[in-house]
Design a protein around this motif. Sequence first.
Motif, PDB file in Angstrom:
ATOM      1  N   PHE A 244      34.381  19.137 -24.954  1.00 40.30           N
ATOM      2  CA  PHE A 244      35.608  18.810 -25.132  1.00 40.30           C
ATOM      3  C   PHE A 244      36.948  19.257 -25.020  1.00 40.30           C
ATOM      4  N   SER A 245      36.309  20.728 -24.294  1.00 40.12           N
ATOM      5  CA  SER A 245      37.011  21.839 -23.747  1.00 40.12           C
ATOM      6  C   SER A 245      37.867  21.056 -22.164  1.00 40.12           C
ATOM      7  N   ALA A 246      37.656  20.655 -21.714  1.00 35.04           N
ATOM      8  CA  ALA A 246      37.750  20.590 -20.449  1.00 35.04           C
ATOM      9  C   ALA A 246      39.840  19.679 -20.457  1.00 35.04           C
ATOM     10  N   ALA A 247      40.456  20.220 -21.588  1.00 32.42           N
ATOM     11  CA  ALA A 247      41.224  19.249 -21.481  1.00 32.42           C
ATOM     12  C   ALA A 247      42.099  20.628 -22.395  1.00 32.42           C
ATOM     13  N   LEU A 248      41.099  21.582 -22.751  1.00 35.84           N
ATOM     14  CA  LEU A 248      42.196  23.221 -22.836  1.00 35.84           C
ATOM     15  C   LEU A 248      42.376  23.400 -21.637  1.00 35.84           C
ATOM     16  N   PRO A 249      43.153  24.923 -20.974  1.00 34.23           N
ATOM     17  CA  PRO A 249      43.326  25.538 -19.910  1.00 34.23           C
ATOM     18  C   PRO A 249      41.787  26.269 -19.585  1.00 34.23           C
ATOM     19  N   TYR A 250      41.399  25.937 -17.912  1.00 33.96           N
ATOM     20  CA  TYR A 250      40.468  26.100 -17.562  1.00 33.96           C
ATOM     21  C   TYR A 250      39.910  27.362 -17.735  1.00 33.96           C
ATOM     22  N   LEU A 251      40.827  28.593 -17.955  1.00 35.23           N
ATOM     23  CA  LEU A 251      40.054  30.419 -18.942  1.00 35.23           C
ATOM     24  C   LEU A 251      40.067  30.123 -19.948  1.00 35.23           C
ATOM     25  N   ALA A 252      40.788  28.760 -20.560  1.00 42.35           N
ATOM     26  CA  ALA A 252      40.115  28.586 -22.634  1.00 42.35           C
ATOM     27  C   ALA A 252      38.398  28.054 -22.127  1.00 42.35           C
ATOM     28  N   ALA A 253      38.163  26.680 -21.168  1.00 42.51           N
ATOM     29  CA  ALA A 253      36.906  26.138 -20.980  1.00 42.51           C
ATOM     30  C   ALA A 253      36.056  27.257 -20.661  1.00 42.51           C
TER      31      ALA A 253
END
Length: 402
Positions: free
Chosen positions: A299-308
């Motif tokens: 589900f991390s694709a919703a986060l900023p790219y660098l966070a993913a």
Amino acid sequence: MADDGRTDAQAVICLCAAEVLTMVGVFAFPALLPTFIAEWGLSNTQAGWISGAIFAGYTLAVPLLTAWTDRIDAKNVYLLGALCAAVSTLGFALTAQGFYSALLWRFLGGIGLAGTYMPGLKALVDRIAAERQPRWISFYTASFSLGTSGSFLATGVLADLFGWRAAFFSAAGAAAASAMLIALVLPAVKPPEQKQKTNPFDFAAVFRNRAAMGYVLGYAAHVWELFGARSWMVAFLGFALLRHPGASGPTPTTVATIATLIAMAASVFGADMAVRFGRRRWCALAMLASAALAFTIGFSAALPYLAAVGLMLLYNGLIQLDSAALTTGAVLVADPERRGATMAVHSLLGFGAGFCGPIAFGAILDAFGGAGSGFAWGLAFASLGAVAALGPLALRMGVSRR
């Protein structure tokens, strides 16, 4: 068996280098997964089948090839496997043009991997003094991650410069170089003398060894998660990048390369921690940690790219914390006269799970909205975590305290 430290190191360096070379083609398809899906019009399920086909070939061939090493020098089996790996990637480069042709060559590549990875470990064990085996085994198994990193890096760079066929030609050359290295540098040895004649294919005796089977089944849960994640990591990061147009950061293949280098270090670190804190306890904790992150990372694709990207790097490290420790555990508790057969079962169940993981992942993507759905990605990664969470239960069946 060698008892000189310098000779031991020479054998280990040779085998680790050869393993890295034969691995170049193993993850070449997952490294270019978005390219092949677009160019060949593949569904996610079909892409999962091609990614997993190499592990299907491995699963069918490894019982025979690894069990043979109880009777003949594993070096000879390794040479056969390396040549098979070279032929498979050369054939892919020359003739692959869609689902069925790619499936065939990837399956043959799995037979090559079956002739190199575990036979290479057996070749190491046959040449290394017993008291030094745990440390050297951890380096050898960690080299699998180094080879994976090289596979993602070389494939991505060469495909960008010269096209995907050039990347597979390069993989064929690397596998051929591995065969030459083993033939010229690795000394030949006779397998250890058996106290009594045993059937090298008596796998039932391995299944009766509860201590070994605890590690074997734990390894199967680990590999399902590992290969499922590695097969779809680049595609997922590509999806995350598309959700944030203009986002800066490393490309998905670069992230995959870094992730597998982190995994290599985590594998060696985990092997040391397993000795210090107890092998089964450490492996169980590592599995639960990676499973917990698997339930959320999709589900991390919703986060900023660098966070993913950061979460994906962490996830790859957690997955590998138990890898070397599980394999070392199976080797140490195996009947010495059935060590090859034990390693065959270890690989049979482990890589059989590795075959299923990418396919199940792709099927879940297709069933819940496709590769353009963040919810589908979340469920697909969560499925990996659900399997990994079964690993500690498998370890409980073991009776060994090592």
